[in-house]
Design a protein around this motif. Structure first.
Motif, PDB file in Angstrom:
ATOM      1  N   UNK A   1       0.832  -1.209   0.000  1.00  0.00           N
ATOM      2  CA  UNK A   1       0.000   0.000   0.000  1.00  0.00           C
ATOM      3  C   UNK A   1       0.867   1.261   0.000  1.00  0.00           C
ATOM      4  N   UNK A   2       1.887   1.290   0.854  1.00  0.00           N
ATOM      5  CA  UNK A   2       2.744   2.475   0.913  1.00  0.00           C
ATOM      6  C   UNK A   2       3.493   2.685  -0.399  1.00  0.00           C
ATOM      7  N   UNK A   3       3.922   1.604  -1.027  1.00  0.00           N
ATOM      8  CA  UNK A   3       4.581   1.728  -2.334  1.00  0.00           C
ATOM      9  C   UNK A   3       3.616   2.305  -3.371  1.00  0.00           C
ATOM     10  N   UNK A   4       2.343   1.894  -3.297  1.00  0.00           N
ATOM     11  CA  UNK A   4       1.341   2.422  -4.227  1.00  0.00           C
ATOM     12  C   UNK A   4       1.059   3.904  -3.958  1.00  0.00           C
ATOM     13  N   UNK A   5       1.083   4.301  -2.688  1.00  0.00           N
ATOM     14  CA  UNK A   5       0.915   5.723  -2.369  1.00  0.00           C
ATOM     15  C   UNK A   5       2.060   6.545  -2.944  1.00  0.00           C
ATOM     16  N   UNK A   6       3.269   6.054  -2.781  1.00  0.00           N
ATOM     17  CA  UNK A   6       4.428   6.776  -3.333  1.00  0.00           C
ATOM     18  C   UNK A   6       4.307   6.911  -4.848  1.00  0.00           C
ATOM     19  N   UNK A   7       3.807   5.878  -5.476  1.00  0.00           N
ATOM     20  CA  UNK A   7       3.610   5.907  -6.928  1.00  0.00           C
ATOM     21  C   UNK A   7       2.593   6.973  -7.319  1.00  0.00           C
TER      22      UNK A   7
END
Length: 322
Positions: free
Chosen positions: A214-220
């Motif tokens: 989820x955090x990686x998707x937010x950064x994206x």
């Protein structure tokens, strides 16, 4: 240019109403038609009528992610309107066979939750409580699947951003002409979406690492140019990137709080014990969300090399790494 309209649909869940968005171009597009309930169907029908449309005018039904408050009524709407259903490819198995997917998760998470220190009777309660919710969704087979970076021309152009974490197959739709992103539950104005544990796409024997994903998707999503967000619940996000930053900061603060609850020597502690300490008044209906929250932050600490694990009689306990 087009206009974005919202119909608020009631749900039987604690989160409250779900936002259904309309893109009234030459082809009327609906984003997230809500759960399969009579109240939601009537609210959608009335909302369309108030805006000069009928159900039969709907040409496209877009799904942001395979949670029943968002997709549950998609099949009925598509059948009545002879509309196309569009979703991310990773969401398909959950949309086509939601009950089978739920049963697979029950089987997998029984053992997993026991390994997190949860008592057998509590595991049984947590895994059977959601059974009553399966009535609020109907299986639906997408007519078209999308992938990350794909462009949809539905009379208005939408770019797809794959954002797994809160749900497998979550996708945000960028509407560049309106400086807007339809975020589903990936980014919300008033709450931080829980990255609930589930099984991996195409697998029934391995769980997601939902919070790191989820955090990686937010950064994206932080890198997109659009600044306005339209979430699945609540009001419009006037600064999408600001809310993303707040959500990321919240999870890192909670990670450090949980780290402070973990002993630095054996026998250590379990995820279940941490859940009870962090959420002492948590109702049984929120138990799976609560354990998902704890496991997610332990995954973050694990990724940083800050935990040591040991297992006794099938139960895993963690201590802070020396």
């Amino acid at each position: 240019m087009t206009s974005i309209d919202r119909i608020r649909l009631p749900t039987p869940f604690g989160v409250g109403d779900v936002n259904c968005y309309l893109l009234p171009t030459a082809e009327l597009t609906v984003i997230d038609p809500g759960p399969e309930t009579a109240d939601a169907r009537e609210a959608l029908r009335s909302g369309l009528n108030e805006r000069g449309y009928s159900v039969e005018d709907v040409a496209n039904v877009l799904i942001t992610h395979p949670h029943m408050d968002h997709f549950g009524g998609a099949r009925r709407l598509a059948d009545e309107a002879d509309a196309r259903v569009i979703a991310h490819g990773d969401a398909v198995e959950r949309l086509v066979a939601p009950t089978g997917q739920f049963e697979d998760e029950q089987a997998f998470f029984h053992g997993f939750l026991r390994s997190m220190g949860m008592p057998e009777d509590t595991v049984e309660t947590l895994l059977t409580l959601p059974e009553s919710y399966t009535d609020f969704q109907s299986p639906v087979t997408p007519d078209r699947t999308v992938a990350d970076g794909e462009r949809l021309d539905l009379g208005v152009v939408l770019d797809c951003v794959h954002t797994p974490g809160h749900a497998v197959g979550s996708v945000c739709y960028r509407l560049r002409s309106e400086n807007a992103v339809f975020t589903g539950d990936h980014v919300l104005p008033d709450i931080t979406p829980n990255p609930t544990l589930t099984t991996l796409p195409g697998r029934s024997d391995e769980r997601t690492r939902s919070l790191p994903t989820y955090l990686a998707s937010l950064e994206k999503l932080r890198t997109v140019d659009e600044t306005v967000g339209y979430g699945g619940h609540g009001d419009r996000l006037r600064s999408l990137q600001k809310r993303i930053d707040e959500t990321i900061a919240h999870h890192h603060e909670r990670k450090e709080h949980i780290a402070g609850m973990i002993p630095d020597s054996e026998p250590g502690t379990t995820a279940y014990r941490l859940m009870n300490e962090l959420f002492p008044e948590l109702p049984a209906t929120e138990g799976f969300v609560g354990i998902s929250e704890i496991v997610g932050h332990l995954d973050l600490l694990d990724d940083e090399g800050r935990l040591d694990w040991h297992e006794t009689d099938g139960v895993r306990k963690c201590v802070l790494a020396g």
